[in-house]
Write a protein that holds these residues in place. Structure first.
Motif, PDB file in Angstrom:
ATOM      1  N   ILE A  81       5.969  16.259   4.844  1.00 47.71           N
ATOM      2  CA  ILE A  81       7.345  16.460   4.396  1.00 47.71           C
ATOM      3  C   ILE A  81       8.270  15.880   5.454  1.00 47.71           C
ATOM      4  CG2 ILE A  81       9.042  18.133   3.581  1.00 47.71           C
ATOM      5  CD1 ILE A  81       6.360  17.969   1.982  1.00 47.71           C
ATOM      6  N   LEU A  82       9.099  14.946   5.063  1.00 51.33           N
ATOM      7  CA  LEU A  82       9.888  14.186   6.031  1.00 51.33           C
ATOM      8  C   LEU A  82      11.351  14.630   6.042  1.00 51.33           C
ATOM      9  CD1 LEU A  82       8.454  10.645   5.256  1.00 51.33           C
ATOM     10  CD2 LEU A  82       7.931  12.073   7.226  1.00 51.33           C
ATOM     11  N   GLN A  83      11.789  15.122   7.164  1.00 52.28           N
ATOM     12  CA  GLN A  83      13.206  15.398   7.338  1.00 52.28           C
ATOM     13  C   GLN A  83      13.954  14.067   7.436  1.00 52.28           C
ATOM     14  OE1 GLN A  83      14.290  18.512   6.932  1.00 52.28           O
ATOM     15  NE2 GLN A  83      12.133  19.039   6.641  1.00 52.28           N
ATOM     16  N   VAL A  84      15.244  14.108   7.173  1.00 46.36           N
ATOM     17  CA  VAL A  84      16.030  12.875   7.092  1.00 46.36           C
ATOM     18  C   VAL A  84      15.922  12.053   8.371  1.00 46.36           C
ATOM     19  CG1 VAL A  84      18.363  11.938   6.907  1.00 46.36           C
ATOM     20  CG2 VAL A  84      17.628  13.768   5.384  1.00 46.36           C
ATOM     21  N   GLU A  85      15.980  12.721   9.516  1.00 43.19           N
ATOM     22  CA  GLU A  85      15.931  11.988  10.778  1.00 43.19           C
ATOM     23  C   GLU A  85      14.607  11.226  10.938  1.00 43.19           C
ATOM     24  OE1 GLU A  85      18.734  15.279  10.827  1.00 43.19           O
ATOM     25  OE2 GLU A  85      16.564  15.228  10.440  1.00 43.19           O
ATOM     26  N   THR A  86      13.520  11.829  10.489  1.00 47.54           N
ATOM     27  CA  THR A  86      12.211  11.170  10.569  1.00 47.54           C
ATOM     28  C   THR A  86      12.156   9.976   9.633  1.00 47.54           C
ATOM     29  OG1 THR A  86      11.219  13.327  11.025  1.00 47.54           O
ATOM     30  CG2 THR A  86       9.722  11.537  10.441  1.00 47.54           C
TER      31      THR A  86
ATOM     32  N   TYR B 195       0.832  -1.201   0.000  1.00 46.07           N
ATOM     33  CA  TYR B 195       0.000   0.000   0.000  1.00 46.07           C
ATOM     34  C   TYR B 195       0.866   1.251   0.000  1.00 46.07           C
ATOM     35  CZ  TYR B 195       0.932  -0.219   5.063  1.00 46.07           C
ATOM     36  OH  TYR B 195       1.543  -0.283   6.290  1.00 46.07           O
ATOM     37  N   LEU B 196       0.280   2.320  -0.495  1.00 45.14           N
ATOM     38  CA  LEU B 196       0.897   3.640  -0.535  1.00 45.14           C
ATOM     39  C   LEU B 196       0.185   4.514   0.480  1.00 45.14           C
ATOM     40  CD1 LEU B 196       2.661   5.870  -1.967  1.00 45.14           C
ATOM     41  CD2 LEU B 196       0.719   6.183  -3.523  1.00 45.14           C
ATOM     42  N   ILE B 197       0.935   5.055   1.452  1.00 46.49           N
ATOM     43  CA  ILE B 197       0.317   5.896   2.480  1.00 46.49           C
ATOM     44  C   ILE B 197       0.228   7.329   1.966  1.00 46.49           C
ATOM     45  CG2 ILE B 197       0.342   6.637   4.883  1.00 46.49           C
ATOM     46  CD1 ILE B 197       2.194   4.337   5.534  1.00 46.49           C
ATOM     47  N   LEU B 198      -0.980   7.784   1.731  1.00 52.08           N
ATOM     48  CA  LEU B 198      -1.199   9.137   1.252  1.00 52.08           C
ATOM     49  C   LEU B 198      -1.006  10.132   2.400  1.00 52.08           C
ATOM     50  CD1 LEU B 198      -4.333   8.278  -0.885  1.00 52.08           C
ATOM     51  CD2 LEU B 198      -1.992   8.564  -1.694  1.00 52.08           C
ATOM     52  N   PRO B 199      -0.651  11.378   2.096  1.00 53.73           N
ATOM     53  CA  PRO B 199      -0.392  12.360   3.153  1.00 53.73           C
ATOM     54  C   PRO B 199      -1.617  12.577   4.038  1.00 53.73           C
ATOM     55  CG  PRO B 199       0.381  13.173   1.034  1.00 53.73           C
ATOM     56  CD  PRO B 199      -0.423  11.939   0.755  1.00 53.73           C
ATOM     57  N   PRO B 200      -1.415  12.857   5.320  1.00 59.11           N
ATOM     58  CA  PRO B 200      -2.542  13.120   6.231  1.00 59.11           C
ATOM     59  C   PRO B 200      -3.403  14.269   5.715  1.00 59.11           C
ATOM     60  CG  PRO B 200      -0.494  12.914   7.452  1.00 59.11           C
ATOM     61  CD  PRO B 200      -0.117  12.939   6.005  1.00 59.11           C
ATOM     62  N   TYR B 201      -4.674  14.142   5.897  1.00 62.34           N
ATOM     63  CA  TYR B 201      -5.622  15.130   5.390  1.00 62.34           C
ATOM     64  C   TYR B 201      -5.531  16.458   6.138  1.00 62.34           C
ATOM     65  CZ  TYR B 201     -10.105  17.465   4.741  1.00 62.34           C
ATOM     66  OH  TYR B 201     -11.077  18.403   4.495  1.00 62.34           O
ATOM     67  N   LEU B 202      -5.311  17.544   5.413  1.00 60.85           N
ATOM     68  CA  LEU B 202      -5.443  18.924   5.881  1.00 60.85           C
ATOM     69  C   LEU B 202      -4.421  19.347   6.931  1.00 60.85           C
ATOM     70  CD1 LEU B 202      -7.141  21.468   5.415  1.00 60.85           C
ATOM     71  CD2 LEU B 202      -8.620  20.751   7.286  1.00 60.85           C
ATOM     72  N   ILE B 203      -4.301  18.559   7.995  1.00 62.91           N
ATOM     73  CA  ILE B 203      -3.451  18.971   9.118  1.00 62.91           C
ATOM     74  C   ILE B 203      -1.979  18.765   8.795  1.00 62.91           C
ATOM     75  CG2 ILE B 203      -2.861  18.508  11.519  1.00 62.91           C
ATOM     76  CD1 ILE B 203      -5.555  19.870  11.136  1.00 62.91           C
ATOM     77  N   GLU B 204      -1.187  19.810   9.072  1.00 58.84           N
ATOM     78  CA  GLU B 204       0.253  19.708   8.896  1.00 58.84           C
ATOM     79  C   GLU B 204       0.897  19.612  10.275  1.00 58.84           C
ATOM     80  OE1 GLU B 204       3.936  22.035   6.645  1.00 58.84           O
ATOM     81  OE2 GLU B 204       1.893  22.809   6.558  1.00 58.84           O
TER      82      GLU B 204
END
Length: 310
Positions: free
Chosen positions: A144-149, A105-114
Protein backbone atom coordinates in the motif's frame (compact mmCIF):
# COMPACT_ATOMS: atom_id res chain seq x y z
CA UNK A 1 15.37 3.28 -29.66
CA UNK A 2 12.94 5.62 -27.86
CA UNK A 3 10.51 3.84 -25.57
CA UNK A 4 6.98 5.27 -25.57
CA UNK A 5 6.17 5.91 -21.92
CA UNK A 6 2.50 5.05 -22.06
CA UNK A 7 0.47 2.36 -20.32
CA UNK A 8 -2.34 0.44 -22.01
CA UNK A 9 -5.80 1.93 -21.57
CA UNK A 10 -9.38 0.69 -21.79
CA UNK A 11 -10.28 -2.87 -20.76
CA UNK A 12 -7.17 -4.96 -20.07
CA UNK A 13 -7.06 -8.70 -20.80
CA UNK A 14 -5.72 -11.10 -18.18
CA UNK A 15 -5.53 -14.66 -19.55
CA UNK A 16 -5.60 -17.70 -17.29
CA UNK A 17 -3.07 -20.54 -17.11
CA UNK A 18 -4.94 -23.48 -18.67
CA UNK A 19 -3.95 -26.88 -17.30
CA UNK A 20 -4.86 -30.24 -18.80
CA UNK A 21 -6.18 -33.21 -16.83
CA UNK A 22 -2.59 -34.18 -15.99
CA UNK A 23 -1.97 -30.77 -14.47
CA UNK A 24 0.37 -29.63 -17.24
CA UNK A 25 0.20 -26.26 -18.95
CA UNK A 26 -2.01 -26.52 -22.05
CA UNK A 27 -0.36 -24.31 -24.65
CA UNK A 28 -3.10 -24.73 -27.26
CA UNK A 29 -5.76 -23.70 -24.77
CA UNK A 30 -3.67 -20.67 -23.81
CA UNK A 31 -3.36 -19.71 -27.48
CA UNK A 32 -7.14 -19.87 -27.78
CA UNK A 33 -7.61 -17.80 -24.62
CA UNK A 34 -5.27 -15.04 -25.84
CA UNK A 35 -6.70 -15.08 -29.37
CA UNK A 36 -10.22 -14.79 -27.96
CA UNK A 37 -9.24 -11.68 -26.00
CA UNK A 38 -7.61 -10.14 -29.07
CA UNK A 39 -10.63 -10.93 -31.24
CA UNK A 40 -12.86 -9.34 -28.63
CA UNK A 41 -10.82 -6.13 -28.90
CA UNK A 42 -9.34 -5.98 -25.44
CA UNK A 43 -6.65 -3.33 -25.37
CA UNK A 44 -3.73 -5.41 -24.10
CA UNK A 45 -2.63 -8.76 -22.72
CA UNK A 46 -1.26 -9.16 -19.19
CA UNK A 47 0.24 -12.64 -19.12
CA UNK A 48 1.27 -14.75 -16.10
CA UNK A 49 -0.31 -12.43 -13.56
CA UNK A 50 -2.78 -13.17 -10.76
CA UNK A 51 -5.49 -14.71 -12.93
CA UNK A 52 -2.71 -16.62 -14.68
CA UNK A 53 -1.81 -18.32 -11.37
CA UNK A 54 1.58 -16.60 -11.21
CA UNK A 55 2.13 -18.12 -7.77
CA UNK A 56 1.90 -21.67 -9.14
CA UNK A 57 4.08 -21.49 -12.27
CA UNK A 58 7.57 -22.89 -12.58
CA UNK A 59 10.23 -21.05 -14.60
CA UNK A 60 9.63 -23.04 -17.75
CA UNK A 61 5.87 -22.53 -17.64
CA UNK A 62 6.31 -18.83 -16.99
CA UNK A 63 8.52 -18.46 -20.04
CA UNK A 64 6.20 -20.57 -22.18
CA UNK A 65 3.19 -18.43 -21.27
CA UNK A 66 5.02 -15.28 -22.31
CA UNK A 67 6.20 -16.84 -25.55
CA UNK A 68 2.71 -18.06 -26.41
CA UNK A 69 1.15 -14.67 -25.66
CA UNK A 70 3.72 -12.78 -27.75
CA UNK A 71 3.33 -15.22 -30.62
CA UNK A 72 -0.46 -14.97 -30.70
CA UNK A 73 -0.57 -11.21 -30.19
CA UNK A 74 2.09 -10.63 -32.84
CA UNK A 75 2.35 -6.92 -32.11
CA UNK A 76 -1.39 -6.18 -32.34
CA UNK A 77 -1.61 -4.94 -28.74
CA UNK A 78 0.88 -4.43 -25.89
CA UNK A 79 1.91 -7.47 -23.85
CA UNK A 80 2.78 -7.04 -20.18
CA UNK A 81 4.07 -9.75 -17.88
CA UNK A 82 3.61 -10.32 -14.17
CA UNK A 83 6.78 -10.16 -12.07
CA UNK A 84 7.19 -10.65 -8.35
CA UNK A 85 8.38 -12.81 -5.50
CA UNK A 86 11.76 -12.00 -4.01
CA UNK A 87 13.80 -9.24 -5.65
CA UNK A 88 16.19 -11.61 -7.43
CA UNK A 89 13.30 -13.60 -8.88
CA UNK A 90 11.46 -10.47 -9.97
CA UNK A 91 14.54 -9.03 -11.69
CA UNK A 92 15.13 -12.34 -13.44
CA UNK A 93 11.54 -12.25 -14.71
CA UNK A 94 11.91 -8.66 -15.88
CA UNK A 95 15.06 -9.51 -17.83
CA UNK A 96 13.37 -12.55 -19.38
CA UNK A 97 10.36 -10.45 -20.32
CA UNK A 98 12.64 -7.89 -21.92
CA UNK A 99 14.64 -10.53 -23.81
CA UNK A 100 11.48 -12.16 -25.14
CA UNK A 101 10.10 -8.84 -26.38
CA UNK A 102 7.37 -7.91 -23.90
CA UNK A 103 6.25 -4.29 -23.85
CA UNK A 104 6.34 -3.97 -20.08
CA UNK A 105 5.60 -5.62 -16.77
CA UNK A 106 3.29 -5.44 -13.78
CA UNK A 107 5.02 -5.61 -10.39
CA UNK A 108 2.98 -7.85 -8.13
CA UNK A 109 2.94 -7.10 -4.38
CA UNK A 110 5.84 -8.53 -2.32
CA UNK A 111 5.11 -11.99 -1.00
CA UNK A 112 3.80 -12.27 2.59
CA UNK A 113 5.97 -9.59 4.18
CA UNK A 114 4.41 -6.21 4.81
CA UNK A 115 7.17 -3.62 4.94
CA UNK A 116 7.31 0.01 5.94
CA UNK A 117 7.07 2.60 3.16
CA UNK A 118 10.86 2.80 2.78
CA UNK A 119 11.07 -0.97 2.41
CA UNK A 120 8.29 -1.08 -0.17
CA UNK A 121 9.96 1.76 -2.08
CA UNK A 122 13.30 -0.06 -2.10
CA UNK A 123 11.62 -3.26 -3.33
CA UNK A 124 10.11 -1.48 -6.32
CA UNK A 125 13.26 0.61 -6.86
CA UNK A 126 15.49 -2.46 -7.18
CA UNK A 127 13.18 -3.96 -9.79
CA UNK A 128 12.73 -0.73 -11.74
CA UNK A 129 16.47 -0.09 -11.92
CA UNK A 130 17.01 -3.46 -13.60
CA UNK A 131 15.40 -2.48 -16.91
CA UNK A 132 14.13 0.35 -19.11
CA UNK A 133 10.93 -1.53 -19.85
CA UNK A 134 7.68 0.19 -18.97
CA UNK A 135 6.40 -0.81 -15.55
CA UNK A 136 3.08 -0.72 -13.73
CA UNK A 137 3.04 -0.67 -9.94
CA UNK A 138 0.31 -2.73 -8.26
CA UNK A 139 -1.17 -1.56 -4.96
CA UNK A 140 -2.86 -4.19 -2.80
CA UNK A 141 -2.34 -6.47 0.20
CA UNK A 142 1.29 -6.04 1.28
CA UNK A 143 2.04 -3.05 -0.96
CA UNK A 144 0.00 0.00 0.00
CA UNK A 145 1.68 3.17 -1.19
CA UNK A 146 1.31 6.49 0.56
CA UNK A 147 1.42 9.52 -1.72
CA UNK A 148 4.98 10.44 -0.79
CA UNK A 149 6.21 6.95 -1.70
CA UNK A 150 4.38 6.97 -5.00
CA UNK A 151 5.81 10.41 -5.79
CA UNK A 152 9.30 9.02 -5.31
CA UNK A 153 8.54 6.05 -7.56
CA UNK A 154 7.27 8.15 -10.45
CA UNK A 155 10.68 9.80 -10.65
CA UNK A 156 11.52 6.63 -12.58
CA UNK A 157 10.28 7.25 -16.16
CA UNK A 158 9.68 3.50 -16.47
CA UNK A 159 6.64 3.78 -14.19
CA UNK A 160 3.76 4.40 -16.59
CA UNK A 161 0.81 3.07 -14.61
CA UNK A 162 -0.63 2.41 -11.19
CA UNK A 163 -2.95 -0.53 -10.61
CA UNK A 164 -5.13 -0.06 -7.55
CA UNK A 165 -6.50 -3.11 -5.77
CA UNK A 166 -6.81 -1.89 -2.19
CA UNK A 167 -10.11 -0.05 -2.07
CA UNK A 168 -9.27 2.81 0.30
CA UNK A 169 -11.07 5.67 -1.44
CA UNK A 170 -9.58 8.38 0.74
CA UNK A 171 -6.08 7.24 -0.22
CA UNK A 172 -7.15 6.91 -3.86
CA UNK A 173 -8.42 10.50 -3.91
CA UNK A 174 -5.15 11.71 -2.41
CA UNK A 175 -3.07 9.74 -4.92
CA UNK A 176 -4.97 10.70 -8.05
CA UNK A 177 -5.55 14.34 -7.21
CA UNK A 178 -1.95 14.90 -6.12
CA UNK A 179 -0.25 13.13 -9.00
CA UNK A 180 -2.78 13.70 -11.78
CA UNK A 181 -2.18 12.47 -15.32
CA UNK A 182 1.47 11.51 -14.81
CA UNK A 183 0.20 7.92 -14.49
CA UNK A 184 -2.43 5.79 -16.13
CA UNK A 185 -4.76 4.86 -13.26
CA UNK A 186 -5.93 1.25 -13.48
CA UNK A 187 -8.74 -0.23 -11.41
CA UNK A 188 -7.44 -3.62 -10.30
CA UNK A 189 -9.98 -4.32 -7.59
CA UNK A 190 -11.39 -7.86 -7.48
CA UNK A 191 -14.17 -7.84 -10.08
CA UNK A 192 -13.35 -4.29 -11.14
CA UNK A 193 -16.70 -3.70 -12.86
CA UNK A 194 -18.33 -3.64 -9.43
CA UNK A 195 -16.39 -0.61 -8.21
CA UNK A 196 -15.65 1.22 -11.48
CA UNK A 197 -18.32 3.94 -11.00
CA UNK A 198 -16.41 5.11 -7.92
CA UNK A 199 -13.10 5.26 -9.77
CA UNK A 200 -14.04 6.92 -13.06
CA UNK A 201 -14.57 10.42 -11.56
CA UNK A 202 -11.08 10.23 -10.03
CA UNK A 203 -9.34 9.68 -13.36
CA UNK A 204 -9.53 5.90 -13.73
CA UNK A 205 -10.30 5.14 -17.38
CA UNK A 206 -8.79 1.66 -17.37
CA UNK A 207 -9.49 -1.60 -15.58
CA UNK A 208 -8.64 -5.29 -15.57
CA UNK A 209 -11.60 -7.52 -16.38
CA UNK A 210 -11.82 -11.13 -15.24
CA UNK A 211 -15.19 -11.73 -16.90
CA UNK A 212 -13.76 -10.65 -20.25
CA UNK A 213 -12.28 -14.12 -20.42
CA UNK A 214 -15.78 -15.49 -21.03
CA UNK A 215 -18.34 -12.67 -21.50
CA UNK A 216 -16.29 -9.77 -22.91
CA UNK A 217 -19.30 -8.28 -24.68
CA UNK A 218 -20.82 -7.63 -21.24
CA UNK A 219 -17.65 -5.83 -20.13
CA UNK A 220 -17.67 -3.66 -23.24
CA UNK A 221 -21.36 -2.88 -22.97
CA UNK A 222 -21.02 -2.08 -19.27
CA UNK A 223 -18.01 0.22 -19.69
CA UNK A 224 -19.47 2.02 -22.71
CA UNK A 225 -22.73 2.60 -20.83
CA UNK A 226 -20.90 3.83 -17.75
CA UNK A 227 -18.76 6.32 -19.66
CA UNK A 228 -21.73 7.57 -21.70
CA UNK A 229 -23.94 8.00 -18.65
CA UNK A 230 -26.49 5.34 -19.60
CA UNK A 231 -27.06 4.53 -15.94
CA UNK A 232 -30.25 2.54 -16.45
CA UNK A 233 -28.38 0.05 -18.61
CA UNK A 234 -25.51 0.03 -16.11
CA UNK A 235 -27.99 -0.78 -13.36
CA UNK A 236 -29.62 -3.52 -15.43
CA UNK A 237 -26.25 -5.13 -16.09
CA UNK A 238 -25.48 -5.02 -12.38
CA UNK A 239 -28.74 -6.68 -11.43
CA UNK A 240 -28.82 -9.23 -14.24
CA UNK A 241 -25.16 -10.25 -14.54
CA UNK A 242 -22.45 -8.54 -12.52
CA UNK A 243 -23.77 -8.68 -8.96
CA UNK A 244 -24.99 -12.30 -9.23
CA UNK A 245 -21.56 -13.40 -10.49
CA UNK A 246 -19.86 -11.37 -7.78
CA UNK A 247 -21.94 -13.05 -5.09
CA UNK A 248 -20.66 -16.43 -6.28
CA UNK A 249 -17.09 -15.12 -6.52
CA UNK A 250 -17.13 -13.97 -2.91
CA UNK A 251 -18.55 -17.24 -1.59
CA UNK A 252 -15.22 -19.11 -1.65
CA UNK A 253 -11.57 -18.11 -1.41
CA UNK A 254 -9.77 -18.63 -4.70
CA UNK A 255 -12.85 -18.15 -6.85
CA UNK A 256 -11.27 -14.97 -8.23
CA UNK A 257 -9.27 -17.41 -10.38
CA UNK A 258 -11.22 -20.65 -10.56
CA UNK A 259 -14.54 -18.97 -11.40
CA UNK A 260 -12.92 -17.49 -14.52
CA UNK A 261 -12.00 -20.96 -15.74
CA UNK A 262 -15.48 -22.23 -14.97
CA UNK A 263 -16.99 -19.40 -17.01
CA UNK A 264 -14.64 -20.09 -19.89
CA UNK A 265 -15.56 -23.76 -19.89
CA UNK A 266 -19.26 -22.88 -19.84
CA UNK A 267 -18.95 -20.74 -23.00
CA UNK A 268 -16.96 -23.46 -24.79
CA UNK A 269 -13.38 -22.32 -24.49
CA UNK A 270 -10.98 -25.28 -24.07
CA UNK A 271 -9.48 -24.08 -20.83
CA UNK A 272 -9.94 -27.16 -18.67
CA UNK A 273 -11.60 -26.46 -15.33
CA UNK A 274 -8.41 -27.25 -13.43
CA UNK A 275 -6.53 -25.09 -10.93
CA UNK A 276 -3.48 -25.67 -8.77
CA UNK A 277 -3.48 -25.75 -4.97
CA UNK A 278 -4.09 -23.88 -2.80
CA UNK A 279 -6.88 -22.74 -5.16
CA UNK A 280 -9.86 -25.07 -5.39
CA UNK A 281 -12.20 -25.81 -8.28
CA UNK A 282 -15.64 -24.25 -8.40
CA UNK A 283 -18.20 -26.36 -6.55
CA UNK A 284 -21.02 -27.94 -8.59
CA UNK A 285 -23.83 -25.78 -7.22
CA UNK A 286 -21.85 -22.62 -7.92
CA UNK A 287 -20.90 -23.87 -11.38
CA UNK A 288 -24.56 -24.44 -12.21
CA UNK A 289 -25.52 -21.04 -10.86
CA UNK A 290 -22.82 -19.36 -12.98
CA UNK A 291 -24.00 -21.33 -16.01
CA UNK A 292 -27.53 -20.00 -15.55
CA UNK A 293 -26.33 -16.40 -15.16
CA UNK A 294 -24.23 -16.65 -18.32
CA UNK A 295 -27.06 -18.25 -20.30
CA UNK A 296 -29.44 -15.49 -19.21
CA UNK A 297 -26.84 -12.84 -20.05
CA UNK A 298 -26.52 -14.12 -23.61
CA UNK A 299 -30.31 -14.19 -23.95
CA UNK A 300 -30.87 -10.65 -22.70
CA UNK A 301 -27.69 -9.08 -24.06
CA UNK A 302 -26.83 -10.90 -27.32
CA UNK A 303 -23.24 -10.76 -28.49
CA UNK A 304 -24.12 -9.29 -31.89
CA UNK A 305 -26.26 -6.52 -30.39
CA UNK A 306 -23.57 -3.97 -29.60
CA UNK A 307 -25.98 -1.11 -28.99
CA UNK A 308 -28.42 -2.52 -26.47
CA UNK A 309 -30.54 0.31 -25.12
CA UNK A 310 -33.36 0.75 -22.63
Amino acid sequence: MTIERKAPTGILGFPVAPFNNSGKLDEKALERNVQFLIDEELSSIFIACGSGEFHALDKGEYQTMIEVALSVVSGKVPVYTGVGGNISQAIEQVKLSEDLGADGYLILPPYLIEGEQEGIFNYYKAILESSDLNAIVYQRDTAILQVETLQRLIEFPQVVGFKEGHGNMELTVEQTQTIGDRLEWINGMPFAEITMPSYVPLGYNTYSSAISNYIPHISRLYFKSLLEGNYQLVRDLYVDVLLPINRIRKSRKGYAVSLIKAGMEIVGLPVGNTVRPPISQVEKEHYKALEQIIRSAFDKYPVDNKEVSH
